[in-house]
Design a protein around this motif. Structure first.
Motif, PDB file in Angstrom:
ATOM      1  N   GLN A 221       3.259  20.590  45.955  1.00 37.05           N
ATOM      2  CA  GLN A 221       3.190  20.339  44.616  1.00 37.05           C
ATOM      3  C   GLN A 221       4.855  20.083  43.778  1.00 37.05           C
ATOM      4  O   GLN A 221       5.110  19.187  43.170  1.00 37.05           O
TER       5      GLN A 221
ATOM      6  N   ARG B 261       6.185  16.487  42.364  1.00 33.51           N
ATOM      7  CA  ARG B 261       6.771  16.433  41.124  1.00 33.51           C
ATOM      8  C   ARG B 261       8.080  16.157  41.043  1.00 33.51           C
ATOM      9  O   ARG B 261       8.651  15.097  40.307  1.00 33.51           O
TER      10      ARG B 261
ATOM     11  N   ASP C  41      -3.212  15.946  38.421  1.00 29.55           N
ATOM     12  CA  ASP C  41      -3.218  17.450  37.701  1.00 29.55           C
ATOM     13  C   ASP C  41      -2.484  18.311  38.624  1.00 29.55           C
ATOM     14  O   ASP C  41      -3.511  19.001  39.425  1.00 29.55           O
TER      15      ASP C  41
ATOM     16  N   ALA D 220      -1.471  21.192  37.879  1.00 28.57           N
ATOM     17  CA  ALA D 220      -1.888  22.571  37.789  1.00 28.57           C
ATOM     18  C   ALA D 220      -2.874  23.139  38.516  1.00 28.57           C
ATOM     19  O   ALA D 220      -2.953  24.457  38.871  1.00 28.57           O
ATOM     20  N   GLY D 221      -3.997  22.536  38.758  1.00 30.65           N
ATOM     21  CA  GLY D 221      -5.256  22.890  39.227  1.00 30.65           C
ATOM     22  C   GLY D 221      -5.628  21.894  40.387  1.00 30.65           C
ATOM     23  O   GLY D 221      -6.737  21.959  40.600  1.00 30.65           O
TER      24      GLY D 221
END
Length: 146
Positions: free
Chosen positions: A43, A47, A72, A74-75
């Motif tokens: 992740q 990013r 997403d 985050a999840g």
């Protein structure tokens, strides 16, 4: 529409490096299931790659990239991370291929322009030593060169 590669990709070397990193990460992801630490690392890499691409691509390519790679972070699940990285890799490889094709087309156009200019100026000799424009015989050296 942008005319040159330099107008759409400001840092081609950076683009190539990012593509290589993403390709390697995707290969590693296919090796087996990821634990939580590996997923967090991927992740982070995703990013960072997207942030670096923001710096080296023009706004239209960045907008296209954001439409293609939607996730997403985050999840996200391991599977969605796989899909996002593979999608990013495919998009990057397509972009690199497109750049290579554009550069080849530019080179071919430059060669064609040079040939046209030479033939219009009449400076090129034909095979038999005659000037193409005037028809006059030019001196043509033959023989062995030392």
């Amino acid at each position: 529409m942008k005319d040159t590669v330099e107008e759409v990709v400001t840092a081609p070397a950076q683009l190539i490096r990012i593509t290589a990193v993403v390709r390697r990460v995707v290969q590693e992801m296919h090796m087996g299931p990821m634990d939580n630490a590996a997923r967090v690392r991927v992740q982070f890499l995703l990013r960072e790659c997207l942030a670096e691409l923001d710096e080296c691509l023009d706004s239209s390519l960045n907008a296209e990239l954001r439409r293609v790679v939607r996730i997403d972070l985050a999840g996200c699940t391991e599977k969605s991370l796989h899909v996002a990285m593979a999608t990013l890799l495919g998009w990057l490889e397509g972009l690199v291929d497109g750049i290579q094709m554009a550069l080849t087309a530019q080179r071919l156009a430059t060669v064609a322009d040079a040939r046209n200019k030479i033939s219009q100026e009449g400076t090129a000799l034909s095979f038999n030593g005659l000037n193409r424009t005037t028809g006059a015989r030019e001196s043509v050296r033959t023989g062995q060169y030392l």
